[in-house]
Enzyme design. Sequence first.
Site, PDB file in Angstrom:
ATOM      1  NE  ARG A 144      -3.816  -2.171   1.886  1.00  0.00           N
ATOM      2  CZ  ARG A 144      -4.816  -2.347   0.975  1.00  0.00           C
ATOM      3  NH1 ARG A 144      -5.346  -1.317   0.373  1.00  0.00           N
ATOM      4  NH2 ARG A 144      -5.607  -3.628   1.020  1.00  0.00           N
ATOM      5  CB  ILE A 160       3.742   5.789   2.591  1.00  0.00           C
ATOM      6  CG1 ILE A 160       3.793   5.934   3.920  1.00  0.00           C
ATOM      7  CG2 ILE A 160       4.220   6.963   1.977  1.00  0.00           C
ATOM      8  CD1 ILE A 160       5.379   5.683   4.245  1.00  0.00           C
ATOM      9  CG  ASN A 205       3.699   8.873 -12.492  1.00  0.00           C
ATOM     10  OD1 ASN A 205       3.091   8.984 -13.574  1.00  0.00           O
ATOM     11  ND2 ASN A 205       3.630   8.854 -11.227  1.00  0.00           N
ATOM     12  CD  GLU A 248       6.859  12.292  -5.481  1.00  0.00           C
ATOM     13  OE1 GLU A 248       6.623  11.736  -4.761  1.00  0.00           O
ATOM     14  OE2 GLU A 248       6.187  13.570  -5.711  1.00  0.00           O
ATOM     15  CB  VAL A 249      10.223   6.108  -5.860  1.00  0.00           C
ATOM     16  CG1 VAL A 249      10.969   4.822  -5.244  1.00  0.00           C
ATOM     17  CG2 VAL A 249       9.748   6.689  -4.333  1.00  0.00           C
ATOM     18  CG  HIS A 271       6.594   2.776  -8.527  1.00  0.00           C
ATOM     19  ND1 HIS A 271       7.842   3.832  -8.824  1.00  0.00           N
ATOM     20  CD2 HIS A 271       5.794   4.159  -8.599  1.00  0.00           C
ATOM     21  CE1 HIS A 271       7.744   4.885  -8.748  1.00  0.00           C
ATOM     22  NE2 HIS A 271       6.505   5.151  -8.635  1.00  0.00           N
ATOM     23  CG  HIS A 275       1.121   4.726  -8.952  1.00  0.00           C
ATOM     24  ND1 HIS A 275       1.243   5.340  -7.681  1.00  0.00           N
ATOM     25  CD2 HIS A 275       2.094   5.124  -9.573  1.00  0.00           C
ATOM     26  CE1 HIS A 275       2.439   6.262  -7.536  1.00  0.00           C
ATOM     27  NE2 HIS A 275       2.950   6.124  -8.713  1.00  0.00           N
TER      28      HIS A 275
HETATM   29  P1  5GP Z   1       5.765   8.190  -8.219  1.00  0.00           P
HETATM   30  O1  5GP Z   1       5.560   9.525  -8.049  1.00  0.00           O
HETATM   31  O2  5GP Z   1       7.576   7.919  -8.025  1.00  0.00           O
HETATM   32  O3  5GP Z   1       5.231   7.565  -9.407  1.00  0.00           O
HETATM   33  O4  5GP Z   1       5.365   7.493  -6.797  1.00  0.00           O
HETATM   34  C1  5GP Z   1       6.106   7.168  -5.821  1.00  0.00           C
HETATM   35  C2  5GP Z   1       5.047   6.669  -4.889  1.00  0.00           C
HETATM   36  O5  5GP Z   1       5.775   5.913  -3.839  1.00  0.00           O
HETATM   37  C3  5GP Z   1       4.180   7.942  -4.139  1.00  0.00           C
HETATM   38  O6  5GP Z   1       2.678   7.658  -4.256  1.00  0.00           O
HETATM   39  C4  5GP Z   1       4.587   7.604  -2.599  1.00  0.00           C
HETATM   40  O7  5GP Z   1       3.771   8.281  -1.853  1.00  0.00           O
HETATM   41  C5  5GP Z   1       5.061   6.647  -2.672  1.00  0.00           C
HETATM   42  N1  5GP Z   1       5.874   6.362  -1.456  1.00  0.00           N
HETATM   43  C6  5GP Z   1       7.410   7.120  -1.280  1.00  0.00           C
HETATM   44  N2  5GP Z   1       7.933   6.457  -0.213  1.00  0.00           N
HETATM   45  C7  5GP Z   1       7.372   5.376   0.306  1.00  0.00           C
HETATM   46  C8  5GP Z   1       7.446   4.638   1.208  1.00  0.00           C
HETATM   47  O8  5GP Z   1       8.621   4.627   2.126  1.00  0.00           O
HETATM   48  N3  5GP Z   1       6.577   3.503   1.578  1.00  0.00           N
HETATM   49  C9  5GP Z   1       5.376   3.373   0.755  1.00  0.00           C
HETATM   50  N4  5GP Z   1       4.642   2.447   1.115  1.00  0.00           N
HETATM   51  N5  5GP Z   1       5.167   4.126  -0.312  1.00  0.00           N
HETATM   52  C10 5GP Z   1       6.063   5.355  -0.354  1.00  0.00           C
END
Ligand code: 5GP
Length: 116
Positions: free
Chosen positions: A28, A30, A86, A94-95, A99, A101
Site C-alpha cells: 500500500r 504510504i 510515471n 519520485e522514486v 512501479h 500504481h
Molecule cells: P511516483 O511519484 O514515483 O510515481 O510514486 C512514488 C510513490 O511512492 C508515491 O505515491 C509515494 O507516496 C510512495 N512512497 C514513497 N515512499 C514510500 C514508502 O516509504 N513507503 C510506501 N509504502 N510508499 C512510498
Amino acid sequence: MSTIFAKIIAKEIPADIVYEDDLVLAFRDIAPQAPVHILVIPKKEIPTANDVTEADELTLGRMFTVAAKIAKENNIDESGYRLMVNCNEDGGQEVFHLHMHILGGRKLGPMLSKQG
Ligand code: 5GP
C-alpha cells in the site's frame, strides 16, 4: 543506486505488503491518493520505464496479472481502476525504482490535470 523500495523488498523498512512472489512485490502507498492505492514493483532494480529490456518481459507481465488479482481482492475490478507508471521528471516520478500504481475506490476523474 538503491531506493527506499529496495529497502522494502529487503524488509529493512516496513510496508503494508499485500502480495509477494519471486518476481514482484505489492504494498500500500504510504500517501494514498484514492481509497485503494497500491504499488506493484519488480524485485529487480529497474530505475524507470526507459530501462526495461526484453529480459524483463516476464516480470512486466507479472505486474499486470498481479494488478488484476489485487483489483479483484479489493473489489474494484468491476467499478474500475487506473494503472499508472510515471517516468522521469515530466512524468512526476519520485522514486527511481519502476512501479505501477493501482488506484481505485472512487471516480478518478480525467486522466490528466488541465494545468500546463
Ligand atoms: P511516483 O511519484 O514515483 O510515481 O510514486 C512514488 C510513490 O511512492 C508515491 O505515491 C509515494 O507516496 C510512495 N512512497 C514513497 N515512499 C514510500 C514508502 O516509504 N513507503 C510506501 N509504502 N510508499 C512510498
